[in-house]
Design a protein around this motif. Structure first.
Motif, PDB file in Angstrom:
ATOM      1  N   LEU A  30       0.860  -1.184   0.000  1.00 25.70           N
ATOM      2  CA  LEU A  30       0.000   0.000   0.000  1.00 25.70           C
ATOM      3  C   LEU A  30       0.895   1.231   0.000  1.00 25.70           C
ATOM      4  CD1 LEU A  30      -2.786   1.465   0.446  1.00 25.70           C
ATOM      5  CD2 LEU A  30      -2.374   1.164   2.904  1.00 25.70           C
ATOM      6  N   ARG A  31       0.737   2.068  -1.022  1.00 29.18           N
ATOM      7  CA  ARG A  31       1.535   3.292  -1.113  1.00 29.18           C
ATOM      8  C   ARG A  31       0.618   4.504  -1.097  1.00 29.18           C
ATOM      9  NH1 ARG A  31       4.137   0.066  -5.163  1.00 29.18           N
ATOM     10  NH2 ARG A  31       6.194  -0.646  -4.448  1.00 29.18           N
ATOM     11  N   GLY A  32       1.149   5.601  -0.567  1.00 28.59           N
ATOM     12  CA  GLY A  32       0.398   6.844  -0.534  1.00 28.59           C
ATOM     13  C   GLY A  32       1.268   7.964  -0.015  1.00 28.59           C
ATOM     14  N   GLU A  33       0.649   9.111   0.152  1.00 25.72           N
ATOM     15  CA  GLU A  33       1.388  10.300   0.564  1.00 25.72           C
ATOM     16  C   GLU A  33       0.818  10.838   1.867  1.00 25.72           C
ATOM     17  OE1 GLU A  33       1.474  14.585  -1.325  1.00 25.72           O
ATOM     18  OE2 GLU A  33       2.724  13.227  -2.517  1.00 25.72           O
ATOM     19  N   ILE A  34       1.707  11.145   2.807  1.00 24.24           N
ATOM     20  CA  ILE A  34       1.328  11.756   4.080  1.00 24.24           C
ATOM     21  C   ILE A  34       2.122  13.041   4.239  1.00 24.24           C
ATOM     22  CG2 ILE A  34       1.257  11.505   6.585  1.00 24.24           C
ATOM     23  CD1 ILE A  34       1.054   8.510   6.239  1.00 24.24           C
ATOM     24  N   ASN A  35       1.412  14.169   4.213  1.00 22.02           N
ATOM     25  CA  ASN A  35       2.047  15.486   4.352  1.00 22.02           C
ATOM     26  C   ASN A  35       3.243  15.654   3.414  1.00 22.02           C
ATOM     27  OD1 ASN A  35       0.298  16.625   6.261  1.00 22.02           O
ATOM     28  ND2 ASN A  35       1.332  15.558   7.938  1.00 22.02           N
ATOM     29  N   GLY A  36       3.019  15.292   2.153  1.00 22.18           N
ATOM     30  CA  GLY A  36       4.036  15.508   1.133  1.00 22.18           C
ATOM     31  C   GLY A  36       5.108  14.449   1.058  1.00 22.18           C
ATOM     32  N   GLU A  37       5.092  13.472   1.939  1.00 21.77           N
ATOM     33  CA  GLU A  37       6.109  12.424   1.934  1.00 21.77           C
ATOM     34  C   GLU A  37       5.503  11.093   1.508  1.00 21.77           C
ATOM     35  OE1 GLU A  37       8.147  12.119   5.608  1.00 21.77           O
ATOM     36  OE2 GLU A  37       8.748  14.236   5.671  1.00 21.77           O
ATOM     37  N   GLU A  38       6.188  10.400   0.601  1.00 20.54           N
ATOM     38  CA  GLU A  38       5.733   9.096   0.141  1.00 20.54           C
ATOM     39  C   GLU A  38       5.870   8.070   1.271  1.00 20.54           C
ATOM     40  OE1 GLU A  38       4.358   8.239  -2.704  1.00 20.54           O
ATOM     41  OE2 GLU A  38       4.447  10.279  -3.526  1.00 20.54           O
ATOM     42  N   GLN A  39       4.820   7.266   1.449  1.00 21.80           N
ATOM     43  CA  GLN A  39       4.816   6.230   2.482  1.00 21.80           C
ATOM     44  C   GLN A  39       4.511   4.882   1.839  1.00 21.80           C
ATOM     45  OE1 GLN A  39       5.497   6.843   5.785  1.00 21.80           O
ATOM     46  NE2 GLN A  39       5.864   8.996   5.255  1.00 21.80           N
ATOM     47  N   GLU A  40       5.035   3.830   2.449  1.00 22.98           N
ATOM     48  CA  GLU A  40       4.839   2.483   1.920  1.00 22.98           C
ATOM     49  C   GLU A  40       4.592   1.514   3.070  1.00 22.98           C
ATOM     50  OE1 GLU A  40       7.982  -0.427   0.002  1.00 22.98           O
ATOM     51  OE2 GLU A  40       7.262   0.999  -1.523  1.00 22.98           O
TER      52      GLU A  40
END
Length: 697
Positions: free
Chosen positions: A502-512
């Protein structure tokens, strides 16, 4: 060699008299006919209400049932009470109370229970109870109930719930449609789930439930209905994990065919302020003359609700539009200054025309590319000023909009351009809603905003590694917000294990986030998933046709999906039309041709009550979270769909050109087949005449 099929009930049978009648709630009351009364005239008990309370604590479920039976006849009635236990359930401490007194009963193993069901089927000439073949059963005698008297029956039992792929499943037998003589006055199911570990996903594929997330460890789920004949068991899944985002998998696959899956993604409920994605909210409000009166006042209240519930790092602005526009401030403002915007809202007046294009351009000019931009657009009319052509408005927006913009539209009343509002929302990863006459604008908008007020993961993507996955819905994937969950359905080629990322963005930072070794079934699984997937795909295809133009290949696909999975829509009435042949390729081709001619003959209206209802129907299919219920002409039995044609319930995959073998309903061969294939009891319970392919049904 030709294939051979099995047709049940084609041999004429003699109606037996003197058999029992049946009333079914969660259990079955088998009432013996009074002396001298033939079976066809035997009375039934009336079920007044049916209430279920469930407490689940760390996978131990305690179920309490309360129901009242009424004898509204002139006879003394008596019989036995039979309760089919949930499949594969580890039941303990089963107790029954009648009018407050403990009642003796016994739990019958499935073989003994099957003999009871078969005896009832033989005497009643009704196959409905065959659904429960293969289950253990609780049985107790019911003493005579005098005319006009009620009998209160209470049950309580405990069971340990199994875990599959991280999901815990609870099932309560609520199927009553084929047994109750009248609709139940009241059906209530209340479930309280408590867990030492945080609860993430919670999902019912069977019923539209209300979910109240009390805290990280407690959830309340409820279903209520009145004057109903429930036709399916109540099912509930939930997951527990310490992960920031819970991700769980259900799947189903028939041997030799592509599989179906459901992925449940749920964030934690309680989040720290530092974990919340900061967002910009731009409120765009129609203040044209048609909004005068109650509508403008409710809209103002809705705007104030949004401002009151901004997060500390959010920013906002307001664009009011009619013939021209009024803007609260030239730039986005801090959430700390939201109170100062109240005077601006209070001063808004409804006057002038409707310049939608100008309002959208102004809102997009404010958008900042660094954080999620949420535009909440509310209008009650058609564009009448400036650019009024919907296609041009959409094209203008496409040239200006950035990838981080999400547009949520609200159409107030029925005089709105549904094509425009739906296109704006769906092309920009938002959603469209309609506030019908006599509905509250403030309630609809505030209820919606409560679900999107706290973004946690934006620009979501899913990676299934080497597993071939396709046809996933919803498409594109929406953002995840606190207190919500994402239900994804799709198809896969081969079963096996894989890591899901699952990938996405949290406050401008890419998260995985990696979920290791998830198992996609190679055979079998959860049988509701194919119909749920097909429902969503039909909704998606219908929207594509409406928003982007007709395509004959899309209509062909809708027809095939509707027939195969029994999906009823206002656009696929051919499924229940007796004169329409849906079991041959030629018949389906004719249905598709008729649907194509209807779609292209006259342009569909884009405004008015019919257009709004049409938009809501399509969106209901596209975003469905449960499969459809059975109807008088379409019935679902596990993985099969049966359509009523000339008194015969026919499997939608049945090939009428193959040779048949006839087995008489209620014959020794009939019950021998059920003994050899207990799972066929579900199919046989649909009716006396049920064609299906031999050996695989």
């Amino acid at each position: 060699m030709k294939k051979r099929t099995l047709i049940l009930g084609m041999v004429a049978m003699v109606l037996l008299l003197g058999g029992p009648t049946v009333v079914h709630a969660d259990g079955v009351v088998i009432v013996e006919p009074p002396p001298g009364v033939p079976m066809r005239d035997a009375p039934n008990l009336v079920i007044r209400y049916h209430r279920v309370e469930v407490e689940i604590t760390d996978q131990v479920a305690t179920t309490r049932v309360d129901q009242v039976f009424l004898n509204d006849t002139r006879y003394d009635l008596e019989g036995i009470y039979v309760f089919p236990l949930p499949e594969e359930a580890a039941i303990s401490e089963f107790a029954m109370y009648v009018d407050g007194q403990r009642w003796e009963g016994e739990i019958l193993p499935r073989d003994e229970a099957r003999r009871i069901y078969e005896d009832i089927v033989r005497r009643r000439m009704d196959p409905a109870l065959l659904e429960y073949v293969g289950r253990d059963t609780f049985k107790a005698s019911i003493f005579p109930i005098e005319p006009g008297d009620e009998r209160k029956v209470e049950l309580a039992y405990s069971q340990i719930l199994a875990t599959d792929g991280g999901l815990i499943k609870y099932v309560y037998p609520l199927d009553t449609e084929r047994f109750s003589a009248r609709p139940l006055e009241e059906v209530v199911v209340s479930v309280r789930v408590e867990s030492a570990h945080p609860i993430r996903g919670i999902y019912s594929p069977s019923h539209d439930v209300a979910i109240d997330r009390v805290d990280e460890h407690t959830v309340k789920v409820s279903f209520e209905a009145s004057d109903v004949l429930p036709d399916r068991d109540f099912e509930l899944y939930y997951s527990v994990t310490d992960d920031e985002f819970g991700l769980n998998l259900l799947s189903y696959r028939e041997s030799g065919e592509d599989g179906f899956f459901l992925l449940l993604v749920a964030p934690k409920v309680e989040v720290d302020e530092t974990e919340v994605v900061a967002k910009d909210v731009i409120l765009v409000l129609d203040t044209s003359g048609s909004m005068e009166g109650e509508k403008i006042e409710q809209a103002k209240e809705a705007l104030e609700f949004v401002l009151e519930h901004l997060n500390s790092e959010d920013r906002f602005n307001i664009v009011a539009f009619s013939t021209g526009i009024r803007v609260y401030e030239r730039t986005l403002q801090s959430a700390a200054d939201a109170d100062e915007a109240r005077r601006f809202i209070d001063d808004l007046r409804a006057v002038g025309g409707t310049n939608i294009d100008l309002a959208l351009a102004e809102a997009l000019a404010m958008a900042d590319g660094e954080r999620p931009q949420i535009i909440i657009f509310l209008t009650d009319g058609l564009p009448t000023e400036g650019v009024t052509d919907a296609d041009r408005i959409i094209a203008n927006l496409e040239r200006q909009v950035s990838e981080n913009v999400r547009i949520f539209t609200f159409g107030v009343g029925d005089d709105v351009n549904t094509f425009l509002l739906d296109s704006l929302a769906q092309d920009n990863r938002g959603a469209s809603s309609y506030v019908r006459p006599h509905q509250s604008i403030e309630e609809e908008v505030s209820g919606f905003y409560a679900t999107i007020s706290t973004p946690l993961l934006a620009d979501i993507e899913l990676d299934f590694g080497d597993l071939r996955v396709e046809d996933t819905y919803p498409y594109p994937l929406p953002d995840l917000f606190a207190g919500t969950q994402l239900v994804v359905t799709g198809r896969y080629r081969e079963g096996g294990r894989t890591d899901v990322v699952l990938r996405g963005e949290i406050n401008g930072e890419e998260q995985e986030f990696v979920y290791e070794n998830l198992s996609f079934s190679d055979r079998g699984g959860e049988e509701f998933i194919p119909r749920l997937w097909a429902t969503r795909k039909i909704g998606y295809l219908l929207n594509e046709i409406r928003l982007h133009g007709e395509g004959r290949e899309l209509i062909d696909e809708i027809v095939d999906l509707s027939v195969r999975y029994g999906i009823m829509t206002p656009y696929t009435s051919f499924l229940v039309e007796e004169e329409q042949d849906i079991f041959t390729p030629q018949g389906r081709e004719e249905a598709a041709q008729e649907m194509w001619m209807q779609a292209t003959a006259v342009p569909a209206p884009v405004d008015g009550a019919a257009a709004v209802q049409d938009a809501q129907n399509r969106e209901g299919l596209r975003s469905a979270e449960k499969a459809q219920d059975s109807t008088e002409q379409v019935k679902y039995a596990r993985d099969k769909v049966f359509v009523l044609r000339e008194g015969v319930w026919t499997d939608t995959t049945y090939d009428s050109s193959v040779e048949t073998v006839k087995v008489g309903f209620g014959s020794e061969d009939y019950f021998a087949l059920i003994a050899a294939q207990p799972e066929w009891g579900y199919y046989f319970s649909v009716g006396q005449e049920v064609p299906g392919t031999r050996g695989r049904f």
